[in-house]
Design a protein around this motif. Sequence first.
Motif, PDB file in Angstrom:
ATOM      1  N   VAL A  85     -19.045   8.659   5.973  1.00  0.00           N
ATOM      2  CA  VAL A  85     -19.311   7.261   5.624  1.00  0.00           C
ATOM      3  C   VAL A  85     -20.380   7.170   4.532  1.00  0.00           C
ATOM      4  CG1 VAL A  85     -20.263   5.089   6.491  1.00  0.00           C
ATOM      5  CG2 VAL A  85     -18.587   6.358   7.847  1.00  0.00           C
ATOM      6  N   ALA A  86     -21.458   7.942   4.697  1.00  0.00           N
ATOM      7  CA  ALA A  86     -22.538   7.915   3.702  1.00  0.00           C
ATOM      8  C   ALA A  86     -22.048   8.401   2.347  1.00  0.00           C
ATOM      9  CB  ALA A  86     -23.710   8.765   4.188  1.00  0.00           C
ATOM     10  N   GLY A  87     -21.282   9.490   2.342  1.00  0.00           N
ATOM     11  CA  GLY A  87     -20.793  10.048   1.088  1.00  0.00           C
ATOM     12  C   GLY A  87     -19.839   9.120   0.374  1.00  0.00           C
ATOM     13  N   VAL A  88     -18.891   8.539   1.101  1.00  0.00           N
ATOM     14  CA  VAL A  88     -17.910   7.646   0.480  1.00  0.00           C
ATOM     15  C   VAL A  88     -18.581   6.365  -0.014  1.00  0.00           C
ATOM     16  CG1 VAL A  88     -15.850   6.248   0.920  1.00  0.00           C
ATOM     17  CG2 VAL A  88     -15.993   8.576   1.804  1.00  0.00           C
ATOM     18  N   THR A  89     -19.507   5.817   0.781  1.00  0.00           N
ATOM     19  CA  THR A  89     -20.187   4.587   0.376  1.00  0.00           C
ATOM     20  C   THR A  89     -21.026   4.809  -0.873  1.00  0.00           C
ATOM     21  OG1 THR A  89     -20.276   3.890   2.695  1.00  0.00           O
ATOM     22  CG2 THR A  89     -21.712   2.742   1.144  1.00  0.00           C
TER      23      THR A  89
ATOM     24  N   SER B 207     -19.996  -2.629  -0.121  1.00  0.00           N
ATOM     25  CA  SER B 207     -20.323  -1.360   0.536  1.00  0.00           C
ATOM     26  C   SER B 207     -20.014  -1.408   2.026  1.00  0.00           C
ATOM     27  CB  SER B 207     -21.801  -1.021   0.325  1.00  0.00           C
ATOM     28  OG  SER B 207     -22.101  -0.906  -1.053  1.00  0.00           O
ATOM     29  N   LEU B 208     -20.207  -2.583   2.642  1.00  0.00           N
ATOM     30  CA  LEU B 208     -19.872  -2.733   4.059  1.00  0.00           C
ATOM     31  C   LEU B 208     -18.380  -2.503   4.281  1.00  0.00           C
ATOM     32  CD1 LEU B 208     -20.511  -3.579   6.986  1.00  0.00           C
ATOM     33  CD2 LEU B 208     -20.119  -5.953   6.279  1.00  0.00           C
ATOM     34  N   LEU B 209     -17.553  -3.079   3.419  1.00  0.00           N
ATOM     35  CA  LEU B 209     -16.111  -2.883   3.548  1.00  0.00           C
ATOM     36  C   LEU B 209     -15.744  -1.417   3.368  1.00  0.00           C
ATOM     37  CD1 LEU B 209     -14.822  -5.980   1.539  1.00  0.00           C
ATOM     38  CD2 LEU B 209     -14.922  -5.703   4.015  1.00  0.00           C
ATOM     39  N   VAL B 210     -16.386  -0.761   2.415  1.00  0.00           N
ATOM     40  CA  VAL B 210     -16.131   0.664   2.184  1.00  0.00           C
ATOM     41  C   VAL B 210     -16.528   1.481   3.412  1.00  0.00           C
ATOM     42  CG1 VAL B 210     -16.839   2.681   0.833  1.00  0.00           C
ATOM     43  CG2 VAL B 210     -16.328   0.524  -0.320  1.00  0.00           C
ATOM     44  N   ALA B 211     -17.720   1.224   3.943  1.00  0.00           N
ATOM     45  CA  ALA B 211     -18.213   1.995   5.088  1.00  0.00           C
ATOM     46  C   ALA B 211     -17.314   1.812   6.309  1.00  0.00           C
ATOM     47  CB  ALA B 211     -19.646   1.578   5.414  1.00  0.00           C
ATOM     48  N   LEU B 212     -16.922   0.557   6.583  1.00  0.00           N
ATOM     49  CA  LEU B 212     -16.052   0.306   7.732  1.00  0.00           C
ATOM     50  C   LEU B 212     -14.692   0.958   7.548  1.00  0.00           C
ATOM     51  CD1 LEU B 212     -16.863  -3.437   8.532  1.00  0.00           C
ATOM     52  CD2 LEU B 212     -17.641  -1.406   9.754  1.00  0.00           C
ATOM     53  N   TYR B 213     -14.175   0.938   6.327  1.00  0.00           N
ATOM     54  CA  TYR B 213     -12.884   1.579   6.060  1.00  0.00           C
ATOM     55  C   TYR B 213     -12.986   3.086   6.255  1.00  0.00           C
ATOM     56  CZ  TYR B 213      -8.382   2.473   3.810  1.00  0.00           C
ATOM     57  OH  TYR B 213      -7.097   2.867   3.568  1.00  0.00           O
ATOM     58  N   ALA B 214     -14.040   3.678   5.685  1.00  0.00           N
ATOM     59  CA  ALA B 214     -14.208   5.135   5.797  1.00  0.00           C
ATOM     60  C   ALA B 214     -14.376   5.558   7.250  1.00  0.00           C
ATOM     61  CB  ALA B 214     -15.417   5.583   4.975  1.00  0.00           C
TER      62      ALA B 214
ATOM     63  N   LEU C  84     -10.985   9.088  -0.192  1.00  0.00           N
ATOM     64  CA  LEU C  84     -11.435   7.790   0.310  1.00  0.00           C
ATOM     65  C   LEU C  84     -12.197   7.008  -0.754  1.00  0.00           C
ATOM     66  CD1 LEU C  84     -12.497   8.645   3.974  1.00  0.00           C
ATOM     67  CD2 LEU C  84     -10.687   7.083   3.256  1.00  0.00           C
ATOM     68  N   THR C  85     -12.983   7.696  -1.573  1.00  0.00           N
ATOM     69  CA  THR C  85     -13.717   7.008  -2.632  1.00  0.00           C
ATOM     70  C   THR C  85     -12.762   6.387  -3.645  1.00  0.00           C
ATOM     71  OG1 THR C  85     -15.633   8.475  -2.421  1.00  0.00           O
ATOM     72  CG2 THR C  85     -15.392   7.286  -4.494  1.00  0.00           C
ATOM     73  N   LEU C  86     -11.741   7.135  -4.040  1.00  0.00           N
ATOM     74  CA  LEU C  86     -10.802   6.635  -5.043  1.00  0.00           C
ATOM     75  C   LEU C  86     -10.053   5.396  -4.577  1.00  0.00           C
ATOM     76  CD1 LEU C  86      -9.291   9.942  -6.493  1.00  0.00           C
ATOM     77  CD2 LEU C  86     -10.784   8.313  -7.661  1.00  0.00           C
ATOM     78  N   TYR C  87      -9.884   5.246  -3.259  1.00  0.00           N
ATOM     79  CA  TYR C  87      -9.099   4.121  -2.771  1.00  0.00           C
ATOM     80  C   TYR C  87      -9.925   3.071  -2.036  1.00  0.00           C
ATOM     81  CZ  TYR C  87      -5.451   7.139  -4.349  1.00  0.00           C
ATOM     82  OH  TYR C  87      -4.660   7.937  -5.154  1.00  0.00           O
ATOM     83  N   THR C  88     -11.238   3.207  -2.073  1.00  0.00           N
ATOM     84  CA  THR C  88     -12.097   2.166  -1.497  1.00  0.00           C
ATOM     85  C   THR C  88     -13.130   1.627  -2.485  1.00  0.00           C
ATOM     86  OG1 THR C  88     -13.645   3.823  -0.601  1.00  0.00           O
ATOM     87  CG2 THR C  88     -11.889   3.062   0.861  1.00  0.00           C
TER      88      THR C  88
END
Length: 530
Positions: free
Chosen positions: A70-74, A207-214, A153-157
């Motif tokens: 989660v930290a890395g993707v966010t 970032s919240l949406l990204v973290a929850l998705y990841a 996950l980064t590329l799609y969030t």
Amino acid sequence: MATDQGTTQKTADDPLPLGLTVAAAAVAAAVLLPLVWLVRTALDVGVAEGIALLTRPTTVEVFFNSALLVAGVTAASILLGVPLAFLTVRTDLPFARFWTVAVSLPLVIPSYIGAFAFVSAFGPRGAFQRFLAPLGVESLPEIYGFHGAVLVLTLYTYPYVYITTRAALKSLDTTLIDAARTLQHSRREAFRHVTLPHIRPAVAAGSLLVALYALSDFGTPAIMQFDAFTRVIYVEFNAFGRDTATLLSLQLVGLTVFILALESKISGNERTTAGGRSTDVVPLGRWTLPAVGLCAAVAGLALVVPLGILVTWLGDTSAVGQGLAFRAEYAFNSVGVSAAAAIVATIAGLPVAYLAAKRESTIGTLAERATYVGYAVPGVVLGLALVFLGTTVATPIYQTTFLLVFAYLVRFLPQAVGSLQASFLRVDPALPEAARTLGRTPVGAFRSVTLPLVAPGLLGGAALVFLTTMKELPATLLLRPSGFKTLVVHIWTAYASGYFGQAAIPALILLGVSGLSMLVILSQEGYDVR
């Protein structure tokens, strides 16, 4: 409390309509039921055994793996999304309109399809390795594991951060930047002191949406063979490790709540205001080519690679058994359950949205907040909770489409409620009151006046639920009736069996449907270049 530019007000003086109150409370209780059942099931494990399971080295490792993911993707999404938003709004980037759309489109690709494509392209004996083999390249860097999961996950969030940041930049009063520049601030200092405070809430929201998705994504960690919560819960469930799966699910919910609380603390109560706009843009100068290169690299990796791989899969003529051959009924099944979920979510969301928008009441507020619980709970956890519920209490509807649609309702109800609530807030209360003075009953005034006015929001929320349901993977895998296959189930089955060609057609159909949701976002946001 005035809202939405004074077009409507919440009222607290009139008594709450009994029917609406009961309906809203029933909806709130229904969406909370799976989580309550999950907690009850976990309590049956016992304190000593529960502590032993949660403190096992493998369980601790899964927790840290998920937190790091989660930290890395966010972090990566912020580092990618904010510069791209700035480039497309505040600079003289060439072909800005094209790049604006191109770097938004990765949002239409489900991450598990992206993961399929990246493994097929960059994995051992993948397409790129075969292409480079004549040049003496015998292997590529390992795509599996933590780094591969973060990349995909980064590329799609990252578009979540990009879109929210872009919207904030477009609403920025750029005359404030001009004022800072007249005070001898450099562009970098003006960005730090003026622009950054303005966009911080938007970045936090994205970032919240990204973290929850990841945290909730199941497909990508499973494909990348990375032991995150969702993958391990699914494996434990299929291996009949009910106790471990339940406790891990609660741990995952706890981490989700922590992320929500952290985002709330970071974003705080900051407010942003729009104002005058200047025509000044930041000249890129010698950074023009690197800026275009960044946009092209992101769009190429996130769009060209998966689409190219899917096209090559279309040419896969490997013979398959009857069970893996794609059938049109899978698409009809997806459309059928998604349409049912959209209709049910819209009907269930009406009383909740109306009370939250038009009445100042504790019940309305609590009902609205309760609907967001399911949205915050990962699909694999929701599916697991409903499996337990279906096998013990709701046995008549277990392994039926009724339970599957209920899962979609719990998961995506906030999308319908949010759209409906925004529409109700825009209805002038004088209009239904005028109908009442002409002899209409409250129900008659709602049906003849209010409902037509909120119809666009009703249809928009239903469409959003439909499109999101089409892509839902873990809940569908766990709760679908035996023999009932949808597009996502067939894609998953074909890939897991190694017959990639059989996943191409349903994946392309799914991307086409998902693209409709992006068209809605683009049309609402406008996407004018400046």
